[in-house]
Design an enzyme around this catalytic site. Sequence first.
Site, short mmCIF file in Angstrom:
data_model
loop_
_atom_site.label_atom_id
_atom_site.label_comp_id
_atom_site.label_asym_id
_atom_site.label_seq_id
_atom_site.Cartn_x
_atom_site.Cartn_y
_atom_site.Cartn_z
N LYS A 11 0.85 -1.21 0.00
CA LYS A 11 0.00 0.00 0.00
C LYS A 11 0.88 1.25 0.00
O LYS A 11 1.95 1.24 -0.60
CB LYS A 11 -0.98 -0.05 1.17
CG LYS A 11 -1.76 -1.37 1.19
CD LYS A 11 -2.95 -1.38 2.09
CE LYS A 11 -3.64 -2.74 2.00
NZ LYS A 11 -4.85 -2.81 2.80
N SER A 212 -6.66 -9.11 6.56
CA SER A 212 -6.11 -9.41 7.88
C SER A 212 -5.46 -10.79 7.97
O SER A 212 -5.52 -11.44 9.02
CB SER A 212 -7.17 -9.23 8.97
OG SER A 212 -7.59 -7.88 9.00
P1 PGA Z 1 -4.59 -6.36 5.32
O1 PGA Z 1 -4.77 -5.85 3.81
O2 PGA Z 1 -3.83 -7.65 5.25
O3 PGA Z 1 -3.80 -5.27 6.00
O4 PGA Z 1 -5.95 -6.55 5.87
C1 PGA Z 1 -5.04 -6.76 2.78
C2 PGA Z 1 -5.22 -6.04 1.49
O5 PGA Z 1 -5.79 -4.94 1.48
O6 PGA Z 1 -4.78 -6.52 0.42
#
Ligand code: PGA
Length: 249
Positions: A11, A212
């Site tokens: 991200k 998550s």
């Molecule tokens: P997360 O994000 O593992 O932090 O929940 C997963 C994603 O958005 O691909």
Amino acid sequence: MRKKLIAGNWKMNKAPSETADLINSIKPVANGAKCEVVVCPTFVCLDAACEAAADSDIAVGAQNMYFEDKGAYTGEISANMLLDLGVTYVIIGHSERRQYFGETDEGVNKKTIKALEKGLIPIVCVGEVLQEREAGVTFDIIRNQVKKAFKDISAKAATNVVIAYEPVWAIGTGKTATNEQAEEVCADIRATISGLYDEDTANAVIIQYGGSVNAANAKELLHMPNIDGALVGGASLKADDFSVIIKAV
Ligand code: PGA
């Protein structure tokens, strides 16, 4: 046998100067791993990521791309630009792009077609929001997203698409879908692809779960029959946690 695919979606985290360090620290586990490992940093980190990953089994993916080849599209990045750096995967239609940046099913379809045409592997994200799950329309929402994403894509090309099922309520919330919830939607996605094409095509498509995923829950999720890997956000920023997830395969 479908191969398993573990992808880290960084991200909007990590600067170019921090990229090589994180990649280097997952190399010992990624090299020779039983699964394909992909890291998806921001656009400005892709060059450093490709360089750091060059001598390893780690592939590099982008978090988005535009569907036009070139031209007056300020702020956008083309498939050719990604390929020029050595990028091989691209995340398309992540729920954060759909939620905050106006990404539509039509745009997702155009980007997926372009990625396939250029030889990039698209990781197409689908997922329902909490209200949709609570209203009992999860399957309708996901089937619709999948059908629209695969519009005008041949069966042969479709086998190169990776789908990431990411329930929006599970992303970044620490609230993972149960193994059964994740499995039943991934199985339904495979059935949807079988309906669009045929069973062989459906059996060839890699379907990841995301939302998550962490060092503690990865193993059980990854051993469900229709879950072929994970798209990992938060936990992919910590080399130790990401390594545990890779080893869970
Ligand atoms: P997360 O994000 O593992 O932090 O929940 C997963 C994603 O958005 O691909």
